[in-house]
Design an enzyme around this catalytic site. Sequence first.
Site, PDB file in Angstrom:
ATOM      1  N   SER A  39       7.744   2.819 -10.545  1.00 54.05           N
ATOM      2  CA  SER A  39       8.116   3.786  -9.516  1.00 54.05           C
ATOM      3  C   SER A  39       8.603   5.075 -10.198  1.00 54.05           C
ATOM      4  O   SER A  39       7.853   5.653 -10.981  1.00 54.05           O
ATOM      5  CB  SER A  39       9.170   3.176  -8.591  1.00 54.05           C
ATOM      6  N   ASP A  70      -9.653  -9.291   4.928  1.00 57.86           N
ATOM      7  CA  ASP A  70      -9.677 -10.377   3.941  1.00 57.86           C
ATOM      8  C   ASP A  70     -11.083 -10.934   3.719  1.00 57.86           C
ATOM      9  O   ASP A  70     -11.550 -11.012   2.581  1.00 57.86           O
ATOM     10  CB  ASP A  70      -8.658 -11.455   4.345  1.00 57.86           C
ATOM     11  N   ASP A 103     -13.788  -8.946   1.502  1.00 57.36           N
ATOM     12  CA  ASP A 103     -13.799  -8.865   0.032  1.00 57.36           C
ATOM     13  C   ASP A 103     -14.539 -10.051  -0.591  1.00 57.36           C
ATOM     14  O   ASP A 103     -14.544 -10.222  -1.804  1.00 57.36           O
ATOM     15  CB  ASP A 103     -12.367  -8.724  -0.524  1.00 57.36           C
ATOM     16  N   ASP A 141      -8.935 -15.758   1.852  1.00 56.30           N
ATOM     17  CA  ASP A 141      -7.857 -16.457   1.135  1.00 56.30           C
ATOM     18  C   ASP A 141      -6.499 -15.810   1.445  1.00 56.30           C
ATOM     19  O   ASP A 141      -5.550 -15.977   0.681  1.00 56.30           O
ATOM     20  CB  ASP A 141      -8.111 -16.385  -0.373  1.00 56.30           C
ATOM     21  N   ASP A 177       1.451  -1.827  -1.511  1.00 55.47           N
ATOM     22  CA  ASP A 177       2.608  -0.943  -1.687  1.00 55.47           C
ATOM     23  C   ASP A 177       2.760  -0.068  -0.432  1.00 55.47           C
ATOM     24  O   ASP A 177       1.837   0.666  -0.069  1.00 55.47           O
ATOM     25  CB  ASP A 177       2.384  -0.071  -2.930  1.00 55.47           C
ATOM     26  N   HIS A 223       5.634  -2.824  -3.410  1.00 55.05           N
ATOM     27  CA  HIS A 223       6.071  -1.797  -4.342  1.00 55.05           C
ATOM     28  C   HIS A 223       6.768  -2.423  -5.558  1.00 55.05           C
ATOM     29  O   HIS A 223       7.868  -2.959  -5.427  1.00 55.05           O
ATOM     30  CB  HIS A 223       7.002  -0.812  -3.646  1.00 55.05           C
TER      31      HIS A 223
END
Length: 553
Positions: free
Chosen positions: A195, A264, A267, A271, A409, A449
């Site tokens: 960060s 999901d 891709d 999962d 994030d 994050h």
Amino acid sequence: MKTAKSLLPILSLGIAELTVNAAQLQCTTDAFAKYLASDSSRGEPAVVQWAYRIPKGGTFQVPDSDIAYPESPTDLPELCVLQVNVTSSTESSYTFGLFLPSEWNERFLAVGNGGFAGGIYWADMGVGVRYGFASMSTDTGHNSISTDGSWAYNSPEKVTDWGYRAMHGSVVLAKELANAYYGKRAGYSYYSGCSTGGRQGLKEVEMYPEDFDGVIAGAPAWWTAHLQPWTVKIGTYNRPGANGNQIPESLFSWIEAQIIEQCDPQDGLKDTVISSPQQCELNLEALLCQGPKTSGSANCLDPAQLETLYNIYSDYVDTNQTFVFPHLLPGSESQWSVLVNNGSNNPLGYEYVQYYLGLGPQWSPDQFDYSIVQLADKLDPGNATARNFDLSPFQNSGGKLLMYHGMADGFIPTDSSRYFYNQVAKTLAPSGIDLDNFYRFFYIPGMQHCAGTPDSMHAPWYIAGPNQASSLSSELHSVPGFSDAQHDILLALVDWVEKGVAPDFLIATTWKNDTTQAEVYRQRPLCAYPKMAFYKGQGDPDQAKNWECRSLY
Ligand SMILES: *[C@@H]1O[C@H](CO)[C@@H](O)[C@H](O)[C@H]1NC(C)=O
Ligand SMILES: *[C@@H]1O[C@H](CO)[C@@H](O)[C@H](O)[C@H]1NC(C)=O
Ligand SMILES: *[C@@H]1O[C@H](CO)[C@@H](O)[C@H](O)[C@H]1NC(C)=O
Ligand SMILES: *[C@@H]1O[C@H](CO)[C@@H](O)[C@H](O)[C@H]1NC(C)=O
Ligand SMILES: *[C@@H]1O[C@H](CO)[C@@H](O)[C@H](O)[C@H]1NC(C)=O
């Protein structure tokens, strides 16, 4: 007593034994103070505030004054701890803490900070020292929690310390003190931060390429002059208003579930993990209410609320089609309560405008427009933005850079890291420099994050990166059961720097319960960008060996 040092065993990282040197310092305030007094070459005056020894298994009790990082590291190896205060200008000073382990691996490690925080990150130093690194952290020149930017108001010298000066100055002096203490120079120097810590690492790479042999920059907040204004901007999308555009926070987890359901499978493997959110073809209209919305609790969105969702998933582009900042990715919803929330805005956005840009506490997010971005670009307080993309001096000095960013994030848009990577590629291509030889970037699908994964995804995220071990426990380091260069990014960096073994992938881990790390739930490779991990089609998808890194094209 250091007389037994020559008998120290070879340490976890496999470096030669220490040899006793007459120049070694005792672990006392006096000894370090005398040493500092004897060195007249230094520019900035420095004072050793205290130094003492912590026995093996001991705890460093963080002083109450360190409000940014109150977690005390426990179960430490035997070490010498000291704190040093450096005067950086007539109006500013910074401090740093240094852990000098008795069983030293002959390496130096600096760790970074987060947000606007001012404080020494003792917990992350504790992680470093357990590997055997002499470990350092600076308070960056002020004392505040990470969402408090008020110290920056009319204090350009403090902002400069935060921007880059405190880190560099602390690194140089901490290395010198370690050298004096051991009577021997560190063989290699490393940096690890996430960060703001990622930004600090990139600033070092750009401004002081000789400071480190290897740098880990996680989820870097590198584009300060645009990230902070974007933080204000995104806070304005979900304001309550007459037009009915506000999405109640109570719907965020439902939206998350809808997004996972859509993205999901796209891709290639269902999962719960969204592995390629940028390639996901979203059908947000599927979230629309059919017919009038009768009750506030209905799980659907009105057309005006859908516009808000579109805004969140769109790049921030302003006047004259100027690209300001990339958007949050689908899959980041579990962290929306912080920046998107109910339109109330986050201090990391508006306090930057109020205090760093100097518009004052009266300035309100209602006044936000593109002129704020232009002002931030012009002032870039403390030169905090790490936008010198010519990393060739670092590359020429043999430096290695590992960068990563979680795809879930919700604080710093994931693709601000890809943007940085691509800018460096563009800058260095004419000189024929192959980024792969010194700089690699890893997406971490399903990581929030810097650390953690939403319960809904339970994605492998842990690579012993900065802040990760200390987020799980006060006594952890590396990857329990998998303390090697494939699973631990710091060990991967050491191998790259010292043995020339570059990581083509890292294996991320998540446990059934990450807090206890008792039983591994999933492991999966993270591939060096632009490659991606693909399931081979057979075998347990929760085992890394059943995946491979391939290019999308
Ligand atoms: C560091 O020293 C300066 C100058 O004496 C002092 O004002 C400041 O409070 C000190 N900082 C800390 C954290 O002790
Ligand atoms: C946008 O473009 C117009 C026409 O070139 C120019 O006059 C104006 O200054 C630009 N605005 C900003 C904010 O850059
Ligand atoms: C919105 O968020 C702010 C800050 O968290 C809080 O003070 C306020 O009560 C919230 N308002 C609503 C309507 O939830
Ligand atoms: C920021 O960088 C510019 C250009 O290199 C330089 O002129 C200026 O003095 C720097 N400011 C600070 C606060 O370091
Ligand atoms: C994980 O373990 C911790 C510590 O034993 C416990 O407090 C927590 O409830 C566990 N979490 C889950 C999801 O079981």
